[in-house]
Design a protein around this motif. Structure first.
Motif, PDB file in Angstrom:
ATOM      1  N   VAL A  93       0.860  -1.182   0.000  1.00  0.00           N
ATOM      2  CA  VAL A  93       0.000   0.000   0.000  1.00  0.00           C
ATOM      3  C   VAL A  93       0.892   1.227   0.000  1.00  0.00           C
ATOM      4  O   VAL A  93       1.796   1.332   0.838  1.00  0.00           O
ATOM      5  N   TRP A  94       0.663   2.130  -0.957  1.00  0.00           N
ATOM      6  CA  TRP A  94       1.336   3.429  -0.854  1.00  0.00           C
ATOM      7  C   TRP A  94       0.298   4.488  -0.512  1.00  0.00           C
ATOM      8  O   TRP A  94      -0.805   4.504  -1.053  1.00  0.00           O
ATOM      9  N   LEU A 121       4.224   2.266   2.172  1.00  0.00           N
ATOM     10  CA  LEU A 121       5.041   3.400   1.751  1.00  0.00           C
ATOM     11  C   LEU A 121       4.238   4.685   1.891  1.00  0.00           C
ATOM     12  O   LEU A 121       3.041   4.704   1.586  1.00  0.00           O
ATOM     13  N   PHE A 122       4.885   5.750   2.327  1.00  0.00           N
ATOM     14  CA  PHE A 122       4.240   7.059   2.346  1.00  0.00           C
ATOM     15  C   PHE A 122       4.911   7.930   1.285  1.00  0.00           C
ATOM     16  O   PHE A 122       6.126   8.124   1.328  1.00  0.00           O
ATOM     17  N   TRP A 153       3.564   5.775  -8.556  1.00  0.00           N
ATOM     18  CA  TRP A 153       3.473   4.472  -9.220  1.00  0.00           C
ATOM     19  C   TRP A 153       4.800   4.107  -9.868  1.00  0.00           C
ATOM     20  O   TRP A 153       5.219   2.956  -9.855  1.00  0.00           O
ATOM     21  N   ARG A 154       5.490   5.101 -10.467  1.00  0.00           N
ATOM     22  CA  ARG A 154       6.798   4.848 -11.076  1.00  0.00           C
ATOM     23  C   ARG A 154       7.776   4.335 -10.013  1.00  0.00           C
ATOM     24  O   ARG A 154       8.489   3.355 -10.215  1.00  0.00           O
ATOM     25  N   TYR A 155       7.765   5.001  -8.851  1.00  0.00           N
ATOM     26  CA  TYR A 155       8.651   4.591  -7.757  1.00  0.00           C
ATOM     27  C   TYR A 155       8.337   3.148  -7.320  1.00  0.00           C
ATOM     28  O   TYR A 155       9.237   2.323  -7.148  1.00  0.00           O
ATOM     29  N   VAL A 156       7.054   2.854  -7.172  1.00  0.00           N
ATOM     30  CA  VAL A 156       6.639   1.518  -6.729  1.00  0.00           C
ATOM     31  C   VAL A 156       7.060   0.475  -7.768  1.00  0.00           C
ATOM     32  O   VAL A 156       7.639  -0.560  -7.429  1.00  0.00           O
ATOM     33  N   PHE A 167      -1.159  -4.160  -5.493  1.00  0.00           N
ATOM     34  CA  PHE A 167      -0.608  -2.836  -5.217  1.00  0.00           C
ATOM     35  C   PHE A 167      -1.737  -1.823  -5.038  1.00  0.00           C
ATOM     36  O   PHE A 167      -2.520  -1.586  -5.970  1.00  0.00           O
ATOM     37  N   MET A 168      -1.806  -1.242  -3.852  1.00  0.00           N
ATOM     38  CA  MET A 168      -2.930  -0.350  -3.551  1.00  0.00           C
ATOM     39  C   MET A 168      -2.458   1.073  -3.327  1.00  0.00           C
ATOM     40  O   MET A 168      -1.417   1.309  -2.714  1.00  0.00           O
ATOM     41  N   LYS A 169      -3.249   2.022  -3.809  1.00  0.00           N
ATOM     42  CA  LYS A 169      -3.054   3.430  -3.468  1.00  0.00           C
ATOM     43  C   LYS A 169      -4.130   3.807  -2.459  1.00  0.00           C
ATOM     44  O   LYS A 169      -5.306   3.463  -2.628  1.00  0.00           O
TER      45      LYS A 169
END
Ligand SMILES: *[C@@H]1O[C@H](CO)[C@@H](O)[C@H](O)[C@H]1NC(C)=O
Ligand SMILES: *[C@@H]1O[C@H](CO)[C@@H](O)[C@H](O)[C@H]1NC(C)=O
Ligand SMILES: *[C@@H]1O[C@H](CO)[C@@H](O)[C@H](O)[C@H]1NC(C)=O
Ligand SMILES: *[C@@H]1O[C@H](CO)[C@@H](O)[C@H](O)[C@H]1NC(C)=O
Ligand SMILES: *[C@@H]1O[C@H](CO)[C@@H](O)[C@H](O)[C@H]1NC(C)=O
Length: 355
Positions: A93-94, A121-122, A153-156, A167-169
């Protein structure tokens, strides 16, 4: 003896009765006054108003110790299934946050439901080791939320693609019940180009997911997004305020489909409003135009799943209220069993079927 005491006590009883009557009268008056104000207030104003009425002062909550872990188990509690799912259905989760919120919202997310995420991730615009947050190079402000999301999303994709199955936002005022998210996803196939959330039926042809209740991408969805590399800039809007519909449009362009996340009884799991508004079925006007699950027909808690996943607009102090109601408060003498509430699907990558 008793009678004497009773007679002597009479003025006291009468006094207390009068006191209660007066209190009730004023309470009722306050209540009537409030509901009258509600009728005239716009939706955002109403939320601010409620906040003022009910939230403990910020000072009370600042810089305190981490919230106690409320998910402690009693000797005969059994979390085998949720622990098993935690291994089999790994979710990253970001959380979208910004510097003003680090010490309030982000911190409380980290110390409440964030503890149960496989990889949390924050994403912010500065590095703050106290949370910690990860900086992406964007200007802050509502109108740059799409840029922030695309860079997140690019970082993830570049750093954590192999760390999770889904993968969740989420926002820093989203509350997620991770066990229920994993249960739902256990019945889905992450190799399929699919994503899930609270479906809105406007703007994007196939619909898009509310950013506030969070949306979840399968590994295949993230792979398609990531592998498009620079092309993604042509397919997907790179900056503006509509982060959620920009991502929805982007997913549609990449051939990633939306699908139904309601349970086997057609009840909702992702909720883009506050829990109380879903529970009483009181929706703002715009919601009727957006909600794909039939807001005009289906209202109230009968239409909400026992295994609900997400709620929105949860202030830091309310996150602890949620923790209390979901993980701590239990009616004595009721031991609850597992319900099989996933919609039947013809696929799964798991050895054990959880529906
Ligand atoms: C944040 O930290 C990363 C890794 O240490 C670094 O590459 C980046 O330049 C930093 N960003 C900011 C805005 O300080
Ligand atoms: C951040 O973005 C700005 C504007 O797009 C750009 O000029 C700058 O070089 C970027 N900084 C880094 C460290 O990438
Ligand atoms: C999802 O499925 C339920 C139950 O089959 C149905 O009632 C509901 O309309 C569906 N929602 C959407 C958005 O398709
Ligand atoms: C699963 O497959 C069977 C046989 O092909 C089909 O009849 C059924 O409708 C499918 N169920 C779902 C939920 O797709
Ligand atoms: C999951 O989806 C992939 C891609 O569509 C497919 O090849 C695979 O067979 C599916 N797995 C199951 C268990 O259905």
């Amino acid at each position: 003896m008793l009678q004497t005491a009773g007679r002597r006590g009479w003025p006291l009883v009468a006094g207390v009765f009068l006191g209660i009557t007066i209190t009730l009268y004023f309470d009722l008056n306050t209540t009537l006054h409030i509901s009258h104000v509600h009728e005239r207030m716009s939706w955002p104003a109403l939320n601010t108003f409620r906040m003022r009425m009910t939230s403990p002062s910020h000072a009370e909550r600042q810089n305190d110790l981490p919230c106690p872990d409320l998910s402690r188990l009693a000797a005969d509690d059994d979390d085998t299934v949720s622990k098993q799912l935690e291994k089999e259905v790994r979710v990253l989760v970001w959380v979208m946050t910004h510097p003003d919120n680090h010490q309030s919202k982000a911190r409380v997310v980290r110390d409440t439901w964030g503890r149960r995420v496989n990889k949390l991730l924050f994403i912010s615009s500065i590095n703050d080791s106290s949370i910690p947050t990860i900086a992406v190079n964007v200007s802050e402000g509502r109108k740059h939320l799409t840029a922030k999301s695309q860079k997140a999303w690019r970082y993830v994709y570049e750093n954590h693609f192999h760390d999770a199955d889904w993968f969740m936002k989420a926002d820093d005022n989203t509350y997620v019940i991770m066990e229920n998210l994993r249960y739902f996803l256990s019945g889905e196939n992450t190799s399929e180009p699919v994503h899930f959330g609270h479906l809105f039926k406007t703007i994007v042809k196939q619909g898009f997911y509310s950013g506030g209740s969070g949306y979840v991408l399968s590994k295949e969805a993230l792979r398609r997004w990531g592998e498009k590399g620079k092309d993604v800039a042509k397919l997907c809007r790179q900056d503006d305020s509509g982060e959620d519909n920009a991502m929805g449009q982007c997913m549609e362009s990449l051939g990633v489909r939306v699908d139904n996340s309601t349970d086997a009884l057609g009840r909702t799991r992702f909720h883009c409003l506050k829990p109380e508004h879903h529970v009483v079925g009181q929706y703002p006007a715009w919601y009727h135009r957006f909600d794909a699950n039939g807001a005009t027909v289906f209202k109230g808690r009968e239409k909400m799943s026992d295994y609900a996943i997400a709620f929105h607009y949860i202030e830091p102090w309310q996150m602890e209220v949620m923790e209390y109601f979901v993980y701590q408060l239990t009616p004595y003498g009721i031991v609850r069993g597992l319900k099989h509430l996933n919609q039947p699907r013809n696929h799964t990558h798991l050895k054990v079927l959880y529906w």
